[in-house]
Design a protein around this motif. Structure first.
Motif, short mmCIF file in Angstrom:
data_model
loop_
_atom_site.label_atom_id
_atom_site.label_comp_id
_atom_site.label_asym_id
_atom_site.label_seq_id
_atom_site.Cartn_x
_atom_site.Cartn_y
_atom_site.Cartn_z
N ASP A 186 0.55 -0.57 -7.14
CA ASP A 186 -0.70 -1.33 -7.19
C ASP A 186 -0.80 -2.37 -8.29
O ASP A 186 -1.25 -3.48 -8.04
CB ASP A 186 -1.87 -0.35 -7.31
CG ASP A 186 -2.13 0.38 -6.01
OD1 ASP A 186 -2.85 -0.16 -5.16
OD2 ASP A 186 -1.58 1.48 -5.82
N HIS A 187 -0.41 -2.04 -9.51
CA HIS A 187 -0.61 -3.01 -10.59
C HIS A 187 0.46 -4.09 -10.60
O HIS A 187 0.18 -5.22 -11.02
CB HIS A 187 -0.71 -2.28 -11.92
CG HIS A 187 -1.95 -1.46 -12.04
ND1 HIS A 187 -3.20 -2.02 -12.25
CD2 HIS A 187 -2.16 -0.14 -11.91
CE1 HIS A 187 -4.11 -1.06 -12.27
NE2 HIS A 187 -3.51 0.09 -12.07
N VAL A 188 1.66 -3.78 -10.13
CA VAL A 188 2.66 -4.84 -9.94
C VAL A 188 2.18 -5.84 -8.89
O VAL A 188 2.13 -7.05 -9.16
CB VAL A 188 4.04 -4.26 -9.59
CG1 VAL A 188 4.97 -5.36 -9.10
CG2 VAL A 188 4.65 -3.54 -10.78
N PRO A 189 1.80 -5.40 -7.67
CA PRO A 189 1.30 -6.38 -6.70
C PRO A 189 -0.03 -7.02 -7.10
O PRO A 189 -0.29 -8.17 -6.75
CB PRO A 189 1.18 -5.58 -5.41
CG PRO A 189 1.13 -4.16 -5.80
CD PRO A 189 1.95 -4.06 -7.06
N GLY B 219 1.14 -2.14 8.97
CA GLY B 219 2.55 -2.06 9.29
C GLY B 219 3.48 -2.21 8.10
O GLY B 219 4.59 -2.73 8.23
N ALA B 220 3.05 -1.73 6.95
CA ALA B 220 3.87 -1.81 5.74
C ALA B 220 3.26 -0.92 4.67
O ALA B 220 2.14 -0.40 4.82
CB ALA B 220 3.98 -3.24 5.23
N TYR B 221 4.01 -0.76 3.59
CA TYR B 221 3.58 0.07 2.47
C TYR B 221 3.58 -0.75 1.19
O TYR B 221 4.49 -1.57 0.96
CB TYR B 221 4.51 1.29 2.31
CG TYR B 221 4.34 2.30 3.42
CD1 TYR B 221 3.46 3.37 3.29
CD2 TYR B 221 5.05 2.17 4.61
CE1 TYR B 221 3.29 4.29 4.30
CE2 TYR B 221 4.89 3.09 5.64
CZ TYR B 221 4.00 4.14 5.49
OH TYR B 221 3.84 5.04 6.51
N LYS B 222 2.56 -0.56 0.37
CA LYS B 222 2.57 -1.19 -0.95
C LYS B 222 3.82 -0.74 -1.72
O LYS B 222 4.21 0.41 -1.57
CB LYS B 222 1.31 -0.78 -1.73
CG LYS B 222 0.01 -1.29 -1.14
CD LYS B 222 -1.18 -0.83 -1.97
CE LYS B 222 -1.37 0.69 -1.90
NZ LYS B 222 -2.52 1.18 -2.67
N PRO B 223 4.41 -1.63 -2.51
CA PRO B 223 3.87 -2.89 -3.04
C PRO B 223 4.06 -4.13 -2.19
O PRO B 223 3.91 -5.25 -2.69
CB PRO B 223 4.63 -3.03 -4.37
CG PRO B 223 5.96 -2.40 -4.10
CD PRO B 223 5.66 -1.23 -3.19
#
Length: 244
Positions: free
Chosen positions: A188-191, A152-156
């Protein structure tokens, strides 16, 4: 960044679109003919740049929307930015295009080799049906598949990573034994840095300027090693495990 011991990990989590599937080629395959129809003299790179922030904004504003709806809305907003309307037909054409997006030529073979050494996990900003279509190109044997539809969400955003933590427990994998593999610094790399995950950067755009369809990273990011392709990464893994 060269002291990463690839044999210390037992599982890999992958971003799919941009890392394994050429999402920029897939998006451009729709945006480009639309631009020609509207007589817009724009390159694929210019179209992707105009599109990138719109998709990220829609994902943040409507985290429970399915990815085809995100794509369609982002396309409409891109048209507004460029001063040209996007018909419902064009919007739905992009929304339904995910299963047609091509895999990078090295993805399937590399995944097969990596499966000899690790459990493989998908961590993707897509819907279940979209990934099922993409996996027809990848032929991947994945221990877990985590999509935006599932969380129910999108990265980041953190939702994927909470679901990842649960999957690791189910698979009996310690968090320190997971290596995250991704192209997008923003998604991806931030999270990964925020979550304390070790990561490697598959820099698919190493020979292209700018950010393409991915927004510029808006937070701190890091990675432990950089590769320009999945094949190079798989080669490094085989070398680390002593395979010819």
């Amino acid at each position: 960044m060269s002291d990463l011991n690839l044999t210390e990990f037992t599982a890999l989590s992958f971003d799919c679109y941009g890392t394994l599937i050429d999402w920029e080629a897939g998006i451009a395959a729709v945006l480009s003919p639309w631009a020609r129809e509207r007589q817009l003299d724009l390159t694929d790179e210019e179209l992707l740049l105009a599109y990138a922030d719109n998709e990220a904004a829609v994902e943040k504003e409507s985290p429970t929307s399915l990815y085809p709806d995100v794509l369609a809305t982002a396309f409409r907003r891109t048209g507004e930015v460029l001063g040209e309307g996007v018909s419902e037909g064009w919007a739905q054409r992009l929304g339904g295009s995910v299963p047609d997006w091509p895999a990078f030529p090295d993805s399937a073979e590399s995944l097969g080799r990596l499966r000899n050494h690790y459990e493989l996990i998908i961590l993707s900003n897509v819907h279940r049906d979209g990934f099922a279509g993409s996996n027809q190109h990848l032929h991947g044997d994945f221990a877990a598949v985590i999509t935006a539809e599932d969380v129910g969400a999108y990265k980041p955003a953190e939702n994927h990573f909470r679901a990842l933590d649960r999957s690791l427990v189910e698979l009996g994998v310690e968090r320190t034994q997971l290596l995250h593999v991704a192209q997008s610094l923003f998604h991806d790399h931030v999270p990964a840095k925020r979550e304390g995950l070790t990561s490697v950067w598959i820099n698919r755009r190493h020979d292209s300027p700018g950010w393409g369809a991915t927004p510029e990273p808006s937070g701190d990011w890091s990675y432990s090693r950089e590769f320009t392709s999945m094949a190079d990464f798989a080669d490094a893994v085989d070398d680390a495990f002593g395979e010819e």
